[in-house]
Write a protein that holds these residues in place. Structure first.
Motif, PDB file in Angstrom:
ATOM      1  N   PHE A 246     -99.430 -41.428  34.255  1.00 23.53           N
ATOM      2  CA  PHE A 246     -99.204 -42.093  32.978  1.00 23.53           C
ATOM      3  C   PHE A 246     -97.744 -42.525  32.879  1.00 23.53           C
ATOM      4  O   PHE A 246     -96.878 -42.056  33.620  1.00 23.53           O
ATOM      5  N   SER A 247     -97.483 -43.436  31.937  1.00 28.45           N
ATOM      6  CA  SER A 247     -96.140 -43.944  31.702  1.00 28.45           C
ATOM      7  C   SER A 247     -95.929 -44.087  30.204  1.00 28.45           C
ATOM      8  O   SER A 247     -96.828 -44.544  29.483  1.00 28.45           O
ATOM      9  N   LEU A 248     -94.751 -43.708  29.725  1.00 29.51           N
ATOM     10  CA  LEU A 248     -94.419 -43.751  28.302  1.00 29.51           C
ATOM     11  C   LEU A 248     -93.566 -44.979  28.008  1.00 29.51           C
ATOM     12  O   LEU A 248     -92.646 -45.301  28.764  1.00 29.51           O
ATOM     13  N   SER A 249     -93.870 -45.663  26.915  1.00 26.68           N
ATOM     14  CA  SER A 249     -93.078 -46.844  26.547  1.00 26.68           C
ATOM     15  C   SER A 249     -91.670 -46.439  26.136  1.00 26.68           C
ATOM     16  O   SER A 249     -91.402 -45.283  25.795  1.00 26.68           O
ATOM     17  N   GLU A 250     -90.780 -47.407  26.149  1.00 26.90           N
ATOM     18  CA  GLU A 250     -89.372 -47.147  25.857  1.00 26.90           C
ATOM     19  C   GLU A 250     -89.174 -46.580  24.457  1.00 26.90           C
ATOM     20  O   GLU A 250     -88.323 -45.722  24.240  1.00 26.90           O
ATOM     21  N   ASP A 251     -89.966 -47.052  23.482  1.00 26.15           N
ATOM     22  CA  ASP A 251     -89.827 -46.563  22.120  1.00 26.15           C
ATOM     23  C   ASP A 251     -90.630 -45.294  21.856  1.00 26.15           C
ATOM     24  O   ASP A 251     -90.595 -44.746  20.748  1.00 26.15           O
ATOM     25  N   GLY A 252     -91.342 -44.803  22.869  1.00 26.11           N
ATOM     26  CA  GLY A 252     -92.097 -43.566  22.730  1.00 26.11           C
ATOM     27  C   GLY A 252     -93.345 -43.676  21.884  1.00 26.11           C
ATOM     28  O   GLY A 252     -93.965 -42.666  21.558  1.00 26.11           O
ATOM     29  N   LYS A 253     -93.774 -44.890  21.561  1.00 25.40           N
ATOM     30  CA  LYS A 253     -94.932 -45.068  20.686  1.00 25.40           C
ATOM     31  C   LYS A 253     -96.230 -45.328  21.438  1.00 25.40           C
ATOM     32  O   LYS A 253     -97.308 -45.248  20.856  1.00 25.40           O
ATOM     33  N   PHE A 254     -96.125 -45.662  22.721  1.00 28.85           N
ATOM     34  CA  PHE A 254     -97.331 -46.021  23.476  1.00 28.85           C
ATOM     35  C   PHE A 254     -97.361 -45.285  24.806  1.00 28.85           C
ATOM     36  O   PHE A 254     -96.321 -45.039  25.434  1.00 28.85           O
ATOM     37  N   LEU A 255     -98.566 -44.951  25.225  1.00 32.59           N
ATOM     38  CA  LEU A 255     -98.768 -44.255  26.486  1.00 32.59           C
ATOM     39  C   LEU A 255     -99.738 -45.072  27.336  1.00 32.59           C
ATOM     40  O   LEU A 255    -100.819 -45.450  26.874  1.00 32.59           O
ATOM     41  N   LEU A 256     -99.321 -45.363  28.574  1.00 31.60           N
ATOM     42  CA  LEU A 256    -100.137 -46.137  29.505  1.00 31.60           C
ATOM     43  C   LEU A 256    -100.721 -45.174  30.535  1.00 31.60           C
ATOM     44  O   LEU A 256     -99.987 -44.561  31.307  1.00 31.60           O
ATOM     45  N   ILE A 257    -102.032 -45.049  30.555  1.00 35.64           N
ATOM     46  CA  ILE A 257    -102.705 -44.064  31.399  1.00 35.64           C
ATOM     47  C   ILE A 257    -103.462 -44.768  32.520  1.00 35.64           C
ATOM     48  O   ILE A 257    -104.265 -45.675  32.276  1.00 35.64           O
ATOM     49  N   SER A 258    -103.191 -44.356  33.757  1.00 32.76           N
ATOM     50  CA  SER A 258    -103.910 -44.870  34.931  1.00 32.76           C
ATOM     51  C   SER A 258    -105.099 -43.968  35.220  1.00 32.76           C
ATOM     52  O   SER A 258    -104.962 -42.736  35.255  1.00 32.76           O
ATOM     53  N   LEU A 259    -106.251 -44.587  35.455  1.00 38.04           N
ATOM     54  CA  LEU A 259    -107.485 -43.838  35.652  1.00 38.04           C
ATOM     55  C   LEU A 259    -108.068 -44.079  37.038  1.00 38.04           C
ATOM     56  O   LEU A 259    -107.771 -45.095  37.683  1.00 38.04           O
TER      57      LEU A 259
END
Length: 574
Positions: free
Chosen positions: A440-453
């Motif tokens: 997973f990767s966290l956005s710069e502003d900490g509001k979004f999470l990008l999850i690889s499946l």
């Protein structure tokens, strides 16, 4: 109560400047007194112009656009131009009765303004009540400030209370009589400022047909620009103009290999730019970590080779100030490095356990690590374990994120679930997926999470408050390895991911459209990182033992003669 004045058509206006120190205008143009009847609201005054439309679509009413333009000119201070526009068009910014009402507010003629309020064309009685309340509230405060206690009490009992709204505020106001120190009004200047603020409140409360909302034209123009920007799948620069419709091309996204880095002798597993964009850290399967420096001309050069790990290095984390780096070997130890000299400052380890992940606390004074027993530990910089949270807190997946706003640790707590753990509040939130989570990767502003499946999808989750799935991205290939993704571009407009088919995939974040694939690597692309300062620089790490630096076509030049890939600032400088 005093009598109600009549007014005449506009002949002379005086601009009343706002008390806003930021320079924005809350001004009103006030007319002189006259004999025009107060019984005609603005809607009737403009009735004859309502049928006139401008624009090719027939959607814009002439009277409305003229009034909006007049308000914009007013806010810029062009009072003479506004008067000329009103004279030539025959369309006033405000009706005479509204001008009178605004002048009464600024002069503190409260009884007169309440009477006029009923004559300016407001149909909704609830709005009249709310407006009357805030006007009479200001009257009450002014009387208290003038030490007219009995008059203030009479206003409260006979004018404000009968409105039967805001009971709690009425009780609070009554306490001012015995405790006047709670009132902030002090002197003539403060009274004027409070009256200007009152007029601003009334602007927001009254219908726009009566008083044009402040800076309405700015809002409409900005809205149009934002819509054009969001509709542009390739927007990746700050340049946008009112003079033409906005449209970018693929050449605004990094699409050319500008440099290939060959210093690694094994598969490159991980890489990440520093927060200031001046450095790039990479690690490989041969235990090596390399610090690269991004020079002023955009060239990436080797700065340090960091030796000491006994196992492949699977994760890297930059300190908040970018002066130090954490590296984690696969089920081994976490090392802390000094970026200036490349020296190892400390080694974090636990007896009988291997560490699998690492991250910095937002203040840079402590670090976190996940361990093979599925616990997460918090350490001070010198290696003292400050806390340890046991249980199903993490897996062997190396990713560990920190949300500084919510002060939450983010980890993969089982193969299909993300844990968001408040290390101070001890709160727990979970994101559950139907497929196995690989990274997973966290956005710069900490509001979004990008999850690889594992099913070759990326899921974007909003974690600001209640968690919710907001987008999915498809197209890249993954069957055996961990393939990492990232946010990037101007305002993190894009999503990028590695892929086992040797390509880099780029999606438009808002629309989910796949906008670009980058060819060049000869092995699986394991990780990508977008320079957080320069939206035109992207790095990718591959099993072919190379790192590719992607940018814009160097041949393209902007109007200043600089390369359009932004190499004049790609290391974080200006």
């Amino acid at each position: 109560m005093g009598g109600v004045e009549d007014v005449e058509p506009p002949s002379k206006r005086v601009k009343v400047s706002s008390g806003d120190s930021g320079g924005s205008s809350n001004s009103a143009f006030l007319r002189g007194q006259g004999t025009c009847s107060l019984s005609n609201p603005m809607a009737r005054l403009l009735e004859s112009q309502d049928d006139g439309v401008v624009g090719s679509k027939g959607l814009i009413k002439k009277a409305e656009i003229v009034r909006v333009m007049a308000e914009a000119l007013n806010s810029l201070g062009y009072s003479e131009t506004v008067a000329r526009l009103e004279e030539e068009s025959g369309i006033p910014l405000h009706s005479p009765v509204v001008d009178l009402f605004m002048r009464q507010i600024l002069d503190g003629r409260w009884d007169e303004s309440v009477l006029v309020l009923h004559k300016i064309g407001i149909v909704d009685e609830s709005i009249i009540k709310l407006a009357s309340f805030i006007i009479l509230e200001q009257k009450y405060l002014d009387l208290l400030d003038e030490d007219k206690i009995m008059d203030a009490l009479k206003t409260l009992r006979t004018e404000i209370s009968p409105l039967r709204i805001h009971d709690e505020r009425v009780r609070e106001m009554s306490s001012f009589i015995v405790s006047p120190s709670q009132i902030s009004i002090d002197g003539t200047s403060s009274k004027l400022e409070s009256r200007k603020k009152l007029l601003d409140e009334l602007r927001k409360l009254l219908p726009p047909t009566v008083i044009i909302p402040e800076k309405r034209l700015w809002h409409l123009v900005e809205q149009a620009l934002f819509l054009q920007k969001d509709a542009c799948r390739f927007h990746n620069s700050g340049k946008i103009s009112l003079l033409t419709d906005h449209q970018c091309g693929r050449d605004h996204i990094p699409n050319q290999t500008l440099q290939i880095l060959h210093e690694h002798d094994d598969e490159v597993w991980f890489l990440q730019f520093s927060h200031n964009g001046k450095y790039l850290a990479s690690s490989d399967g041969d235990h090596l970590v390399i610090i690269w420096e991004v020079m002023l001309d955009g060239h990436v050069s080797l700065k340090h080779k960091l030796l000491g790990h006994q196992k492949p290095v699977s994760y890297i984390s930059w300190s908040p100030d970018d002066d130090q780096l954490l590296t984690c070997g696969v089920e081994e130890v976490v090392r802390r490095w000094d970026i200036a000299n490349g020296q190892c400052l400390h080694k974090y380890e636990k007896n009988g356990l291997g560490l699998v992940s690492c991250a910095w606390a937002p203040d840079g004074k402590s670090v976190f690590s996940g361990a093979t027993d599925k616990s997460i530990s918090m350490w001070d910089l010198e290696g003292k374990e400050l806390d340890c949270w046991k249980g199903q807190r993490t897996t062997k997946i190396a990713d560990l994120g920190i949300s500084s706003k919510e002060r939450e640790l983010i980890s993969v707590c089982n193969e299909r679930m993300i844990l968001l753990f408040g290390w101070e509040s001890r709160s727990e939130k979970f994101i559950e997926e139907d497929q196995v989570i690989t990274s997973f990767s966290l956005s710069e502003d900490g509001k979004f999470l990008l999850i690889s499946l594992s099913n070759e999808e990326l899921h974007l989750w909003n974690i600001d408050g209640c968690t919710r799935l907001v987008a999915k991205y498809k197209g890249h290939k993954r069957s055996r390895f961990i393939v990492r993704s990232c946010f990037g571009g101007l305002e993190q407009t894009f999503i990028a991911s590695g892929s086992e088919d040797s390509q880099v995939y780029v999606w438009h974040r808002l629309s989910g459209e796949l906008v670009l694939t980058l060819d060049g690597h000869s092995g699986a692309v394991n990780c990508v990182s977008w320079n957080p300062v320069n939206p035109h620089m992207l790095a990718s790490a591959s099993d072919d033992r190379t790192i590719r630096i992607w940018g814009l076509n160097r041949v393209k030049m902007d109007s200043n003669g600089m390369h359009s890939n932004g190499v004049h600032h790609c290391n974080g400088g200006t």
